[in-house]
Design a protein around this motif. Sequence first.
Motif, mmCIF file in Angstrom:
data_model
loop_
_atom_site.group_PDB
_atom_site.id
_atom_site.type_symbol
_atom_site.label_atom_id
_atom_site.label_comp_id
_atom_site.label_asym_id
_atom_site.label_seq_id
_atom_site.Cartn_x
_atom_site.Cartn_y
_atom_site.Cartn_z
ATOM 1 N N THR A 141 -80.499 10.617 25.279
ATOM 2 C CA THR A 141 -81.646 10.013 24.610
ATOM 3 C C THR A 141 -82.914 10.745 25.019
ATOM 4 O OG1 THR A 141 -81.981 8.400 26.380
ATOM 5 C CG2 THR A 141 -80.569 7.728 24.516
ATOM 6 N N LYS A 142 -83.949 10.555 24.239
ATOM 7 C CA LYS A 142 -85.259 11.126 24.547
ATOM 8 C C LYS A 142 -85.699 10.604 25.921
ATOM 9 C CE LYS A 142 -89.961 11.216 22.690
ATOM 10 N NZ LYS A 142 -90.792 10.790 21.551
ATOM 11 N N PRO A 143 -86.112 11.499 26.816
ATOM 12 C CA PRO A 143 -86.544 11.057 28.141
ATOM 13 C C PRO A 143 -87.731 10.107 28.063
ATOM 14 C CG PRO A 143 -86.341 13.446 28.071
ATOM 15 C CD PRO A 143 -86.217 12.950 26.664
ATOM 16 N N GLN A 144 -87.664 9.081 28.900
ATOM 17 C CA GLN A 144 -88.754 8.128 28.952
ATOM 18 C C GLN A 144 -88.868 7.602 30.380
ATOM 19 O OE1 GLN A 144 -88.374 4.773 26.303
ATOM 20 N NE2 GLN A 144 -90.575 4.532 26.202
ATOM 21 N N PHE A 145 -90.047 7.751 30.953
ATOM 22 C CA PHE A 145 -90.334 7.275 32.303
ATOM 23 C C PHE A 145 -89.355 7.843 33.331
ATOM 24 C CE2 PHE A 145 -91.510 3.715 29.399
ATOM 25 C CZ PHE A 145 -92.872 3.942 29.429
ATOM 26 N N LEU B 200 -75.918 18.965 23.031
ATOM 27 C CA LEU B 200 -76.928 19.280 24.034
ATOM 28 C C LEU B 200 -78.101 20.008 23.383
ATOM 29 C CD1 LEU B 200 -77.664 19.302 27.079
ATOM 30 C CD2 LEU B 200 -76.481 21.508 27.227
ATOM 31 N N TYR B 201 -77.801 20.998 22.577
ATOM 32 C CA TYR B 201 -78.841 21.746 21.868
ATOM 33 C C TYR B 201 -79.668 20.806 20.985
ATOM 34 C CZ TYR B 201 -81.231 24.724 18.589
ATOM 35 O OH TYR B 201 -82.211 25.302 17.824
ATOM 36 N N ASP B 202 -79.007 19.997 20.179
ATOM 37 C CA ASP B 202 -79.708 19.093 19.260
ATOM 38 C C ASP B 202 -80.609 18.111 20.006
ATOM 39 O OD1 ASP B 202 -78.456 20.312 17.102
ATOM 40 O OD2 ASP B 202 -76.957 18.724 16.864
ATOM 41 N N ASP B 203 -80.076 17.509 21.064
ATOM 42 C CA ASP B 203 -80.817 16.466 21.779
ATOM 43 C C ASP B 203 -82.031 17.025 22.516
ATOM 44 O OD1 ASP B 203 -78.927 14.715 20.831
ATOM 45 O OD2 ASP B 203 -77.836 14.576 22.725
ATOM 46 N N ILE B 204 -81.883 18.178 23.116
ATOM 47 C CA ILE B 204 -83.001 18.746 23.876
ATOM 48 C C ILE B 204 -84.018 19.406 22.945
ATOM 49 C CG2 ILE B 204 -83.634 20.467 25.625
ATOM 50 C CD1 ILE B 204 -81.080 19.639 27.118
ATOM 51 N N SER B 205 -83.542 20.085 21.920
ATOM 52 C CA SER B 205 -84.493 20.746 21.004
ATOM 53 C C SER B 205 -85.288 19.742 20.176
ATOM 54 C CB SER B 205 -83.769 21.744 20.094
ATOM 55 O OG SER B 205 -82.858 21.092 19.251
ATOM 56 N N SER B 206 -84.794 18.526 20.037
ATOM 57 C CA SER B 206 -85.522 17.525 19.251
ATOM 58 C C SER B 206 -86.722 16.943 19.999
ATOM 59 C CB SER B 206 -84.584 16.395 18.812
ATOM 60 O OG SER B 206 -84.180 15.632 19.933
ATOM 61 N N CYS B 207 -86.792 17.169 21.303
ATOM 62 C CA CYS B 207 -87.950 16.669 22.065
ATOM 63 C C CYS B 207 -88.213 17.572 23.271
ATOM 64 C CB CYS B 207 -87.771 15.209 22.469
ATOM 65 S SG CYS B 207 -86.165 14.749 23.085
ATOM 66 N N THR B 208 -88.532 18.828 22.979
ATOM 67 C CA THR B 208 -88.739 19.814 24.049
ATOM 68 C C THR B 208 -89.920 19.466 24.956
ATOM 69 O OG1 THR B 208 -89.966 21.232 22.522
ATOM 70 C CG2 THR B 208 -87.643 21.766 22.883
ATOM 71 N N ASP B 209 -90.957 18.873 24.425
ATOM 72 C CA ASP B 209 -92.105 18.500 25.270
ATOM 73 C C ASP B 209 -91.670 17.569 26.398
ATOM 74 O OD1 ASP B 209 -93.887 20.003 23.804
ATOM 75 O OD2 ASP B 209 -94.569 18.315 22.578
ATOM 76 N N GLU B 210 -90.898 16.550 26.051
ATOM 77 C CA GLU B 210 -90.456 15.568 27.044
ATOM 78 C C GLU B 210 -89.490 16.187 28.044
ATOM 79 O OE1 GLU B 210 -90.607 15.142 23.778
ATOM 80 O OE2 GLU B 210 -91.848 13.375 23.449
ATOM 81 N N TRP B 211 -88.577 17.024 27.560
ATOM 82 C CA TRP B 211 -87.616 17.651 28.470
ATOM 83 C C TRP B 211 -88.289 18.700 29.349
ATOM 84 C CZ3 TRP B 211 -83.507 15.441 29.986
ATOM 85 C CH2 TRP B 211 -82.789 14.593 29.145
ATOM 86 N N ALA B 212 -89.288 19.384 28.844
ATOM 87 C CA ALA B 212 -89.983 20.404 29.640
ATOM 88 C C ALA B 212 -90.690 19.785 30.835
ATOM 89 C CB ALA B 212 -90.976 21.167 28.773
ATOM 90 N N SER B 213 -91.101 18.546 30.711
ATOM 91 C CA SER B 213 -91.805 17.877 31.812
ATOM 92 C C SER B 213 -90.951 16.825 32.515
ATOM 93 C CB SER B 213 -93.088 17.230 31.289
ATOM 94 O OG SER B 213 -92.782 16.232 30.331
ATOM 95 N N PHE B 214 -89.664 16.747 32.203
ATOM 96 C CA PHE B 214 -88.781 15.707 32.752
ATOM 97 C C PHE B 214 -88.779 15.701 34.276
ATOM 98 C CE2 PHE B 214 -84.349 14.155 33.705
ATOM 99 C CZ PHE B 214 -84.526 12.860 33.276
ATOM 100 N N ALA B 215 -88.582 16.842 34.899
ATOM 101 C CA ALA B 215 -88.526 16.917 36.362
ATOM 102 C C ALA B 215 -89.784 17.546 36.967
ATOM 103 C CB ALA B 215 -87.289 17.699 36.797
ATOM 104 N N ASP B 216 -90.787 17.791 36.150
ATOM 105 C CA ASP B 216 -92.057 18.339 36.624
ATOM 106 C C ASP B 216 -92.959 17.151 36.958
ATOM 107 O OD1 ASP B 216 -94.310 19.808 37.197
ATOM 108 O OD2 ASP B 216 -94.616 20.527 35.148
ATOM 109 N N TYR B 217 -92.782 16.635 38.144
ATOM 110 C CA TYR B 217 -93.397 15.367 38.541
ATOM 111 C C TYR B 217 -94.923 15.371 38.438
ATOM 112 C CZ TYR B 217 -88.904 15.969 40.786
ATOM 113 O OH TYR B 217 -87.593 16.279 41.036
#
Length: 153
Positions: A3-7, A99-116
Amino acid sequence: MLTKPQFGWSDFSLEGTSVYGLSYLTDIAFEWIDAAISGLKNLSPFCVRGNLEPNRFLCAVSFWNCHIIIEDDAGFPLEKEDIVHEYSHTSMLEFCRQLYDDISSCTDEWASFADYQNENTEENKQALTGKLEELKELIIEKEKFFGESYWLL
C-alpha cells in the motif's frame, strides 16, 4: 502488494496471504528493488525483508511461489509455534511487476519512506526512478523465461 506508505508504514499482502504492516525501519523501496533486480538479472530466487515492530518479516521469492516467514526478532532459539509460514502462488516475475507498479505509483512517498529527516528526498526520488527503470527493463527482458515452455533451474 504494497500500500501507499503512510506515517512510516505500508501494508504488504500477496494473493492468499495475510496482511502485514511493515515499518520504515527497512527502506523497502530501495532494498526490495535491489533484490528484485539481482534476482531477475541472475534468474535466481531472492529474499526481501521488513520489520513488523515487533517481529521480523521475510519473503523468499522463488520462480513460481513466494514464501512468507514471520519470526520473533529476539535472539533466543525458536520453537515451531513461534514461526508463521505462508505462501502464495505468485511468480518471481509477477512479484517484480507488482513491486514496480506499487512503488512507481507513489515515488514521492517511497523516496522519503526511510528518510526520517526528509533531508535527501529529491536525491532519493531520482535514484529510485533510475532503479525502477532498470527493474522495468528487466521485467520485459526476462518475461520469456516465465512462459509455459521454459523450465527454470
